[in-house]
Design an enzyme around this catalytic site. Structure first.
Site, PDB file in Angstrom:
ATOM      1  N   HIS A 135       0.857  -1.190   0.000  1.00 42.10           N
ATOM      2  CA  HIS A 135       0.000   0.000   0.000  1.00 42.10           C
ATOM      3  C   HIS A 135       0.890   1.235   0.000  1.00 42.10           C
ATOM      4  CE1 HIS A 135      -3.959  -1.895   0.337  1.00 42.10           C
ATOM      5  NE2 HIS A 135      -3.322  -2.841   1.019  1.00 42.10           N
ATOM      6  N   ARG A 149      11.541   3.302 -17.261  1.00 41.06           N
ATOM      7  CA  ARG A 149      12.379   4.402 -16.762  1.00 41.06           C
ATOM      8  C   ARG A 149      12.094   4.720 -15.297  1.00 41.06           C
ATOM      9  NH1 ARG A 149      11.702   6.093 -22.136  1.00 41.06           N
ATOM     10  NH2 ARG A 149       9.804   7.269 -21.653  1.00 41.06           N
ATOM     11  N   ASP A 159      -5.981 -13.268   0.334  1.00 39.62           N
ATOM     12  CA  ASP A 159      -6.573 -11.955   0.631  1.00 39.62           C
ATOM     13  C   ASP A 159      -8.088 -12.108   0.715  1.00 39.62           C
ATOM     14  OD1 ASP A 159      -6.686  -9.278   1.243  1.00 39.62           O
ATOM     15  OD2 ASP A 159      -6.220  -8.568  -0.776  1.00 39.62           O
ATOM     16  N   ALA A 214     -11.633  -5.518  -3.875  1.00 31.63           N
ATOM     17  CA  ALA A 214     -11.594  -5.422  -2.413  1.00 31.63           C
ATOM     18  C   ALA A 214     -11.395  -6.813  -1.827  1.00 31.63           C
ATOM     19  CB  ALA A 214     -12.875  -4.783  -1.885  1.00 31.63           C
ATOM     20  N   GLY A 215     -10.166  -7.305  -1.903  1.00 31.01           N
ATOM     21  CA  GLY A 215      -9.918  -8.665  -1.477  1.00 31.01           C
ATOM     22  C   GLY A 215     -10.491  -9.650  -2.474  1.00 31.01           C
TER      23      GLY A 215
END
EC number: 3.5.1.25
Length: 375
Positions: A190, A222, A266, A300-301
């Protein structure tokens, strides 16, 4: 279960650290013996016997969320056990302090007592709140900078085996070193940090990356970003192989670059449940067509389980032994556990039995057979 009459003995293609053995494995709480001869599973029709799966990133399942506290962790551990997961890290969300305290207190209780038909809760993965508010993903916006004193207070509530940190936040690099010195596995996640931030965090003791590719600065030739730091330098990283969070091509690139890449789910409270609305921390999420999303469409998971993760990896071309390591052995190694995630004499008797189509037939957790139909 030290009484010999209570011991188990099963037969099949047994995946050991030295390779496949066609024979029998005997165990009570721990593995007592493995007998047989080296073999190629493709030369017979016997079941596969693999190490039990280990999931280091679990938010929920069976309609329950880790952040609820109470008995939620036990219910979550039970639903994942029915999919072959024998050990988990219960994972928190970024939240107000009182919510995190409640969740960790419940996790601490589950660490001390494993209920019948439940995966072993090894401790907590503190996924927040020490993350970058500019890269929340599906985390609620309660991000804040960490202090060592606060982390030590939380550690008194439950063993913090893994902690996710955005290293670019002021003060976090010194924290990474302090936590690593205390034996915690600090993961980068995160984060809006650069490639250079990632390399510096690894030099300060960071050990892995939270759901690689997701909620971190991406790879550009880059500006390699945090993904570039992981691909160039990581020994370990976790990845969600539900084929929604990460494209198969990116999964294959990560598998080639990161020696001990391991898989996590997750998973959310929507795991094992019908389509509809569920809670993820303080967020309401929608399960639809196999995915879990916020109202704005952000993933979301997941609803993934590790038995499906194993099948997905094999579908991507991994041989079964390699796929097994990615859902078991590498995660155990990451936590420094040499008596889980492998089938050898003296290790915990955490194992799964799969048919030739990789469907679960039996799950044993510390020698006890799990009821796969238990609700």
């Amino acid at each position: 279960m030290n009484d010999a009459s209570k011991a188990h003995q099963i037969q099949g293609n047994i995946l050991t650290p030295a390779g496949w053995i066609a024979g029998t494995i005997a165990f009570d709480e721990r593995i007592a013996a493995i007998d047989g001869a080296a073999a190629r599973p493709e030369d017979n029709g016997e079941d596969y016997i693999l190490p039990g799966f280990i999931d280091l990133h679990v938010h929920g399942g069976a309609g329950r969320d880790v952040m609820e506290g109470g008995d939620a962790v036990h219910r979550i551990a039970a639903v994942h056990a029915r999919h072959g997961t024998t050990s988990i890290l219960a994972t928190t969300m970024t939240a107000p302090p009182e919510d995190i305290d409640k969740a960790l207190a419940a996790i601490g209780g589950a660490v001390r007592h494993r209920g019948k038909n439940e995966a072993r809760v090894l401790g907590a993965h503190l996924e927040g709140p020490y993350i970058n508010s500019g890269k929340l993903g599906a985390q609620p916006n309660y991000a804040r900078a960490a202090t060592l004193a606060e982390v030590q207070r939380l550690e008194a509530l439950a063993p913090l085996r893994v902690i996710t940190v955005a290293p670019e936040i002021a003060g976090h690099l010194s924290l990474v070193r302090a936590l690593a010195d205390e034996g915690m596995r600090v993961q980068i996640g995160h984060t809006l940090g650069s490639y250079e931030d990632g390399v510096t965090a690894l030099e300060h003791g960071a050990a892995g990356f939270t759901h690689l590719f997701n909620a971190m600065s991406g790879l550009h030739h880059r500006e390699p970003g945090m993904v570039g730091a992981a691909l160039a330098h990581a020994e370990f990283a976790e990845l969600i192989p539900d084929l929604l969070h990460v494209h198969p091509g990116a999964i294959k690139a990560a598998l080639r670059a990161i020696p001990r890449l391991y898989c996590v789910t997750d998973s959310t409270s929507a795991t094992g449940m019908p389509d509809g609305e569920y809670m993820l921390g303080r967020h309401t999420v929608q399960k639809c067509m196999g995915g879990v999303r916020l109202p704005d469409g952000t993933l979301a998971g997941s609803t993934l389980t590790l038995d499906q993760a194993l099948r997905n990896l094999v579908g991507l071309g991994l041989d079964l032994a390699d796929a097994s390591a990615r859902v078991s052995t590498h995660a155990a190694d990451y936590l420094g556990l040499d008596d889980r995630g492998r089938l050898r004499t003296g290790a915990w008797a955490d194992l799964v039995v799969l048919d030739r189509d990789l469907n679960l037939k039996a799950v044993y957790i510390e020698g006890e057979r799990c009821d796969l139909n238990d609700a």
